[in-house]
Motif scaffolding. Sequence first.
Motif, PDB file in Angstrom:
ATOM      1  N   VAL A  41      34.734   1.137  -1.745  1.00 42.30           N
ATOM      2  CA  VAL A  41      35.101   2.488  -1.303  1.00 42.30           C
ATOM      3  C   VAL A  41      36.335   2.970  -2.056  1.00 42.30           C
ATOM      4  O   VAL A  41      36.408   4.128  -2.484  1.00 42.30           O
ATOM      5  CB  VAL A  41      35.347   2.487   0.216  1.00 42.30           C
ATOM      6  N   SER A  42      37.316   2.075  -2.243  1.00 44.86           N
ATOM      7  CA  SER A  42      38.537   2.445  -2.956  1.00 44.86           C
ATOM      8  C   SER A  42      38.226   2.797  -4.414  1.00 44.86           C
ATOM      9  O   SER A  42      38.732   3.794  -4.946  1.00 44.86           O
ATOM     10  CB  SER A  42      39.546   1.305  -2.893  1.00 44.86           C
ATOM     11  N   GLU A  43      37.399   1.965  -5.039  1.00 47.79           N
ATOM     12  CA  GLU A  43      37.033   2.228  -6.437  1.00 47.79           C
ATOM     13  C   GLU A  43      36.262   3.536  -6.565  1.00 47.79           C
ATOM     14  O   GLU A  43      36.480   4.326  -7.492  1.00 47.79           O
ATOM     15  CB  GLU A  43      36.202   1.053  -6.974  1.00 47.79           C
ATOM     16  N   ARG A  44      35.368   3.778  -5.608  1.00 51.03           N
ATOM     17  CA  ARG A  44      34.585   5.015  -5.641  1.00 51.03           C
ATOM     18  C   ARG A  44      35.484   6.229  -5.439  1.00 51.03           C
ATOM     19  O   ARG A  44      35.325   7.258  -6.109  1.00 51.03           O
ATOM     20  CB  ARG A  44      33.507   4.964  -4.573  1.00 51.03           C
ATOM     21  N   ALA A  45      36.433   6.112  -4.510  1.00 49.67           N
ATOM     22  CA  ALA A  45      37.372   7.217  -4.277  1.00 49.67           C
ATOM     23  C   ALA A  45      38.223   7.481  -5.513  1.00 49.67           C
ATOM     24  O   ALA A  45      38.475   8.637  -5.881  1.00 49.67           O
ATOM     25  CB  ALA A  45      38.254   6.904  -3.070  1.00 49.67           C
ATOM     26  N   ALA A  46      38.668   6.403  -6.180  1.00 49.33           N
ATOM     27  CA  ALA A  46      39.461   6.571  -7.400  1.00 49.33           C
ATOM     28  C   ALA A  46      38.632   7.246  -8.488  1.00 49.33           C
ATOM     29  O   ALA A  46      39.129   8.100  -9.231  1.00 49.33           O
ATOM     30  CB  ALA A  46      39.974   5.210  -7.877  1.00 49.33           C
ATOM     31  N   LEU A  47      37.359   6.847  -8.572  1.00 50.87           N
ATOM     32  CA  LEU A  47      36.479   7.457  -9.562  1.00 50.87           C
ATOM     33  C   LEU A  47      36.306   8.942  -9.290  1.00 50.87           C
ATOM     34  O   LEU A  47      36.391   9.774 -10.211  1.00 50.87           O
ATOM     35  CB  LEU A  47      35.127   6.740  -9.554  1.00 50.87           C
ATOM     36  N   TYR A  48      36.075   9.303  -8.015  1.00 55.08           N
ATOM     37  CA  TYR A  48      35.913  10.708  -7.659  1.00 55.08           C
ATOM     38  C   TYR A  48      37.191  11.495  -7.949  1.00 55.08           C
ATOM     39  O   TYR A  48      37.137  12.637  -8.432  1.00 55.08           O
ATOM     40  CB  TYR A  48      35.533  10.841  -6.190  1.00 55.08           C
ATOM     41  N   ALA A  49      38.339  10.879  -7.631  1.00 54.89           N
ATOM     42  CA  ALA A  49      39.604  11.553  -7.897  1.00 54.89           C
ATOM     43  C   ALA A  49      39.800  11.777  -9.396  1.00 54.89           C
ATOM     44  O   ALA A  49      40.262  12.843  -9.832  1.00 54.89           O
ATOM     45  CB  ALA A  49      40.764  10.731  -7.326  1.00 54.89           C
ATOM     46  N   HIS A  50      39.448  10.775 -10.193  1.00 49.66           N
ATOM     47  CA  HIS A  50      39.565  10.912 -11.648  1.00 49.66           C
ATOM     48  C   HIS A  50      38.640  12.014 -12.165  1.00 49.66           C
ATOM     49  O   HIS A  50      39.037  12.808 -13.039  1.00 49.66           O
ATOM     50  CB  HIS A  50      39.223   9.577 -12.308  1.00 49.66           C
ATOM     51  N   ARG A  66      37.563  14.627 -10.474  1.00 51.96           N
ATOM     52  CA  ARG A  66      38.109  15.922 -10.080  1.00 51.96           C
ATOM     53  C   ARG A  66      39.319  16.312 -10.935  1.00 51.96           C
ATOM     54  O   ARG A  66      39.485  17.491 -11.286  1.00 51.96           O
ATOM     55  CB  ARG A  66      38.510  15.872  -8.602  1.00 51.96           C
ATOM     56  N   SER A  67      40.145  15.322 -11.291  1.00 49.81           N
ATOM     57  CA  SER A  67      41.336  15.636 -12.083  1.00 49.81           C
ATOM     58  C   SER A  67      40.992  16.016 -13.522  1.00 49.81           C
ATOM     59  O   SER A  67      41.714  16.791 -14.150  1.00 49.81           O
ATOM     60  CB  SER A  67      42.287  14.435 -12.082  1.00 49.81           C
ATOM     61  N   THR A  68      39.927  15.464 -14.035  1.00 47.74           N
ATOM     62  CA  THR A  68      39.551  15.748 -15.428  1.00 47.74           C
ATOM     63  C   THR A  68      38.451  16.801 -15.542  1.00 47.74           C
ATOM     64  O   THR A  68      37.982  17.071 -16.641  1.00 47.74           O
ATOM     65  CB  THR A  68      39.064  14.453 -16.098  1.00 47.74           C
ATOM     66  N   LEU A  69      38.056  17.379 -14.410  1.00 47.23           N
ATOM     67  CA  LEU A  69      36.954  18.332 -14.441  1.00 47.23           C
ATOM     68  C   LEU A  69      37.310  19.571 -15.262  1.00 47.23           C
ATOM     69  O   LEU A  69      36.521  20.033 -16.101  1.00 47.23           O
ATOM     70  CB  LEU A  69      36.577  18.725 -13.007  1.00 47.23           C
TER      71      LEU A  69
END
Length: 277
Positions: A146-155, A157-160
């Motif tokens: 879950v933590s890795e998935r959240a970090a991936l989603y955050a990354h 969103r930040s690079t979108l």
Amino acid sequence: MVEKARPLLEKLRAETGVTSDAPASAGEDEDDADDNTLGRYVQPLTNVLLLRLISNLAAAYHTISLDHVKNLTTGLGVSFEQIEKSIVLSTQSRVLSVRIDHRAGCIRFGNAALESNEMRGQLSTLAKRLTTACNIISPPDVAPVVSERAALYAHVRSTLESEHIATLERKIVIEKRKEEAERIVQEKLREEERQRKAEDLARKAEEERRLAREQKLREREKIQKIQDEMDAMEKKRYLTAMGRNVENMTVDQLKEVDTAALAKEHAEKANKKKRGS
């Protein structure tokens, strides 16, 4: 499954008076069915449990020992002969593919022709069930996932926004390259058209020069022909005046005659004639 069904079977047998030591005859079964409504469910339920047990074993095993089957069916209170009868009936009805090997002391599941495919199916089923059991016994720690998935989603969103801008820039570069390629193609076509027109003009000019040369040649030939005819007439006049016969002379013979020499000879003869008179 056998352990869960054992209390129910024991309760039915206790209430109906059916014992598990020996199988009842057909007449006794009918009397039990008339006297007791629950008695009719003992044998069918036992058969269903046996069929379900054999089906589960066929899904998980390719070969299983007879002793292990006897241990599994101890709680059902049925003899091994009844188990063999249920296996034979399931094989005859093509519900399962089972073979009892008394010499090897085992039961074999599956068709020999499809043994490899069914073996793969059994291994896949066993692996899935083992995975499910392991997940139940020791649930996996999903927190890192879950933590890795959240970090991936955050990354993401930040690079979108930057990815969107980069995509637009790549699109602009691609469009410019396409325009440049089209410009080069059009320029090449214009250059080819220019060269074609220049070659056409060169061919036309060369054709005009050729026609002019031929025209001049024809004019020179015409003038030369007129000049040759005048020379031939003059030679004939001189020769006729000198008393020669020119009727049978050819054109080539006339050409061989020197006009100047002939005129000189004619003049000398005319002067001699004047002096003689």
